[in-house]
Enzyme design. Structure first.
Site, short mmCIF file in Angstrom:
data_model
loop_
_atom_site.label_atom_id
_atom_site.label_comp_id
_atom_site.label_asym_id
_atom_site.label_seq_id
_atom_site.Cartn_x
_atom_site.Cartn_y
_atom_site.Cartn_z
N GLY A 33 -11.73 -9.65 -2.32
CA GLY A 33 -11.82 -9.77 -0.86
C GLY A 33 -10.98 -8.74 -0.13
O GLY A 33 -11.40 -8.15 0.87
N CYS A 34 -9.78 -8.51 -0.64
CA CYS A 34 -8.87 -7.56 0.00
C CYS A 34 -9.39 -6.13 -0.14
O CYS A 34 -9.26 -5.32 0.78
CB CYS A 34 -7.47 -7.70 -0.59
SG CYS A 34 -6.76 -9.33 -0.28
N THR A 35 -9.99 -5.83 -1.28
CA THR A 35 -10.58 -4.51 -1.48
C THR A 35 -11.79 -4.31 -0.57
O THR A 35 -11.93 -3.26 0.06
CB THR A 35 -10.98 -4.32 -2.96
OG1 THR A 35 -9.79 -4.45 -3.76
CG2 THR A 35 -11.63 -2.98 -3.20
N ALA A 79 -10.40 -3.69 2.98
CA ALA A 79 -9.78 -2.37 3.10
C ALA A 79 -10.83 -1.26 3.07
O ALA A 79 -10.76 -0.31 3.85
CB ALA A 79 -8.76 -2.16 1.98
#
Length: 154
Positions: free
Chosen positions: A45-47, A50
Site C-alpha cells: 500500500g505504501c509503495t 508513493a
C-alpha cells in the site's frame, strides 16, 4: 484518529530527511504542502501511494505543491525506498515518533484480528499560511494524487 481539524494551524514539525538534513514545516511558509503519513517503506500500500505521487509529481510541482512523506522508518530505509522506486520527494525519518504524535496519527491498529501500535495512513493538505486545508483520513493509495487535486481545487 487525529484531533486536528480543517482550519487548525498545522503543527510545526521538525525532523530529518532521508539524507539527515533538518526539515521543518516553517521552511515551506508561503507554499502548499502535501504532508502524507504512511505506515512503512516498501510495503504494497505504501509503495502504491508513493508511486502514484511520483508518477504525478511534475503535475503537483507545476501547481506549486510540495510533497513530504513521513513514516517511522529510519533514514537508511528511506534511502533504499527512494532509490528502489525513484521517488523525487522528501521522506522524513520519524523514528522517535515525534511528528506522528504531533499530528495524532500514531496509535492502535488492527490487522488480521491482531492489535498493535502503528501509523494511520493520513494526508494533510496545508495551505500557504500553515493552516490545514483538508485532511484525508483513508487515502486511496492507487489514486492519491487525483484525490488531492479534487479536494484542493474544488
Amino acid at each position: 484518529m487525529t484531533q486536528l481539524k480543517e482550519g487548525d494551524k498545522a503543527p510545526n514539525f521538525k525532523g530529518k530527511d532521508q539524507n539527515g538534513n533538518k526539515v521543518s514545516l516553517s521552511d515551506y511558509k508561503g507554499k502548499r504542502v502535501i504532508l502524507y503519513f504512511y505506515p512503512k517503506d516498501d510495503t504494497p500500500g505504501c509503495t502504491a501511494q508513493a508511486c502514484n505521487l511520483r508518477d504525478h509529481y511534475p503535475e503537483l510541482t507545476k501547481k506549486g505543491y510540495i510533497v513530504i512523506g513521513v513514516s517511522i522508518d529510519d533514514e537508511k530505509k528511506h534511502q533504499k525506498f527512494i532509490t528502489k522506486y525513484n521517488l523525487p520527494f522528501t521522506l522524513l525519518a520519524d523514528d522517535d515518533k515525534t511528528i506522528v504524535t504531533q499530528y495524532g496519527v500514531f496509535g492502535p491498529k488492527k490487522f488480521m484480528g491482531k492489535e498493535y501500535e502503528g501509523t494511520h495512513r493520513t494526508t494533510f493538505l496545508i495551505d500557504e499560511k500553515g493552516k490545514i486545508a483538508k485532511i484525508i483520513t483513508k487515502p486511496d493509495t492507487k489514486n492519491h494524487t487525483e484525490e488531492i487535486l479534487a479536494l484542493w481545487e474544488q
